[in-house]
Design a protein around this motif. Structure first.
Motif, PDB file in Angstrom:
ATOM      1  N   ILE A 165       0.841  -1.203   0.000  1.00 24.68           N
ATOM      2  CA  ILE A 165       0.000   0.000   0.000  1.00 24.68           C
ATOM      3  C   ILE A 165       0.879   1.257   0.000  1.00 24.68           C
ATOM      4  O   ILE A 165       0.639   2.196  -0.750  1.00 24.68           O
ATOM      5  CB  ILE A 165      -0.975  -0.012   1.205  1.00 24.68           C
ATOM      6  CG1 ILE A 165      -2.036  -1.107   0.992  1.00 24.68           C
ATOM      7  CG2 ILE A 165      -1.654   1.343   1.406  1.00 24.68           C
ATOM      8  CD1 ILE A 165      -2.897  -1.419   2.198  1.00 24.68           C
ATOM      9  N   LYS A 166       1.961   1.212   0.804  1.00 23.56           N
ATOM     10  CA  LYS A 166       2.885   2.366   0.847  1.00 23.56           C
ATOM     11  C   LYS A 166       3.499   2.626  -0.522  1.00 23.56           C
ATOM     12  O   LYS A 166       3.616   3.766  -0.959  1.00 23.56           O
ATOM     13  CB  LYS A 166       4.018   2.084   1.854  1.00 23.56           C
ATOM     14  CG  LYS A 166       3.702   2.575   3.240  1.00 23.56           C
ATOM     15  CD  LYS A 166       4.993   2.689   4.084  1.00 23.56           C
ATOM     16  CE  LYS A 166       4.641   2.891   5.539  1.00 23.56           C
ATOM     17  NZ  LYS A 166       4.778   1.676   6.362  1.00 23.56           N
ATOM     18  N   SER A 167       3.913   1.537  -1.201  1.00 29.24           N
ATOM     19  CA  SER A 167       4.565   1.769  -2.497  1.00 29.24           C
ATOM     20  C   SER A 167       3.552   2.221  -3.557  1.00 29.24           C
ATOM     21  O   SER A 167       3.878   3.013  -4.426  1.00 29.24           O
ATOM     22  CB  SER A 167       5.377   0.557  -2.952  1.00 29.24           C
ATOM     23  OG  SER A 167       4.534  -0.489  -3.297  1.00 29.24           O
ATOM     24  N   VAL A 168       2.296   1.765  -3.441  1.00 26.21           N
ATOM     25  CA  VAL A 168       1.248   2.261  -4.355  1.00 26.21           C
ATOM     26  C   VAL A 168       1.033   3.759  -4.098  1.00 26.21           C
ATOM     27  O   VAL A 168       0.901   4.556  -5.023  1.00 26.21           O
ATOM     28  CB  VAL A 168      -0.081   1.469  -4.178  1.00 26.21           C
ATOM     29  CG1 VAL A 168      -1.222   2.148  -4.921  1.00 26.21           C
ATOM     30  CG2 VAL A 168       0.080   0.034  -4.667  1.00 26.21           C
ATOM     31  N   GLN A 169       1.023   4.136  -2.807  1.00 24.59           N
ATOM     32  CA  GLN A 169       0.849   5.553  -2.451  1.00 24.59           C
ATOM     33  C   GLN A 169       1.988   6.397  -3.035  1.00 24.59           C
ATOM     34  O   GLN A 169       1.797   7.512  -3.494  1.00 24.59           O
ATOM     35  CB  GLN A 169       0.821   5.722  -0.925  1.00 24.59           C
ATOM     36  CG  GLN A 169      -0.495   5.256  -0.285  1.00 24.59           C
ATOM     37  CD  GLN A 169      -0.383   5.115   1.238  1.00 24.59           C
ATOM     38  OE1 GLN A 169       0.684   4.810   1.773  1.00 24.59           O
ATOM     39  NE2 GLN A 169      -1.487   5.320   1.940  1.00 24.59           N
TER      40      GLN A 169
END
Length: 254
Positions: A165-169
């Motif tokens: 999720i962090k890398s998508v953000q």
């Protein structure tokens, strides 16, 4: 303007599809206009809403391929205010087919741009993996709900999902928010269930929904009749839990 919520966890059997179907139905009953997108090749959300998967001609696969529009793939259900874009086993092939396409992570986002304003909520039932399908869902979504079962390995893999999720953000969708962590399959008689609840609440406090989904026989029976829990048994604990979750989400987004 509609809010797109992905329901994701790469672990199978945590209550993703159960949550997708029953939260969608509960929001519909509470007079919100809802679209459920089945983005799992197993197509359980499709069959769980009483749609014969064999007869699906247009669905999430065509959406991701951009061979059809989202509007063409929408099927109304007999649950108030609830439409669905179904899935089919063909969806398995999409990861390979999209692999050399430009902007492959944005296929779903682009496909939904036209219809986003037609609904209050668009829910995406994700596949139990962190592949291109789930990446498309997270890139298209405004927020993500993470179901966590109240069992021994509950927190295993959660770190991995939060990193994804962090890398998508960071790369694809800076606006992606965590709507909440949802505790599922809770059995108040089990010490372990209570320990998991305490552990998750301690680590993630405000991120955890107040509503906890309890283990409920009626909840597991409903999909085999192609019905959501509200239609199958509105007085069951499962129905009460999901209506409570729907209200919590509506209040949070009011």
């Amino acid at each position: 303007m509609g809010k797109i919520i992905a329901i994701a966890n790469q672990k199978g059997g945590v209550g993703k599809t159960t949550t997708s179907i029953n939260l969608a139905a509960s929001l519909g009953v509470l007079e919100k206009k809802v679209l459920l997108i089945d983005a799992d090749p197993q197509a359980n959300a499709t069959s769980g809403l009483g749609i014969n998967v064999e007869t699906v001609e247009l669905g999430t696969y065509q959406l991701l391929e951009h061979s059809n529009t989202a509007r063409e793939a929408i099927i109304p259900t007999d649950t108030p205010n609830l439409d669905v874009i179904p899935s089919h086993i063909d969806l398995v092939a999409i990861e390979i087919e999209l692999v050399d396409k430009d902007n492959r992570e944005y296929m779903l986002k682009n496909a939904l741009a036209d219809i986003k304003d037609d609904y209050d909520y668009i829910l995406i039932d994700c596949a139990p993996s962190l592949g291109l399908l789930t990446l498309n869902a997270l890139t298209a979504a405004d927020a993500v709900i993470i179901p966590i079962q109240c069992e021994y390995f509950a927190l295993e893999g959660l770190g991995k999902l939060l990193n994804t999720i962090k890398s998508v953000q960071k790369i694809h969708n800076p606006a992606l928010d965590i709507e909440g962590l949802l505790l599922t399959m809770y059995d108040s008689r089990l010490r372990l269930s209570n320990q998991v609840v305490e552990e998750v609440q301690k680590h993630f406090n405000n991120m955890v929904f107040q509503t906890i989904i309890q283990r409920n026989v009626r909840l597991s029976e409903a999909p085999s009749y192609g019905e959501n829990i509200i239609k199958y048994d509105a007085s069951s604990k499962g129905a009460t839990n999901y209506l409570s979750l729907a209200k919590e989400i509506i209040n949070k987004n009011a």
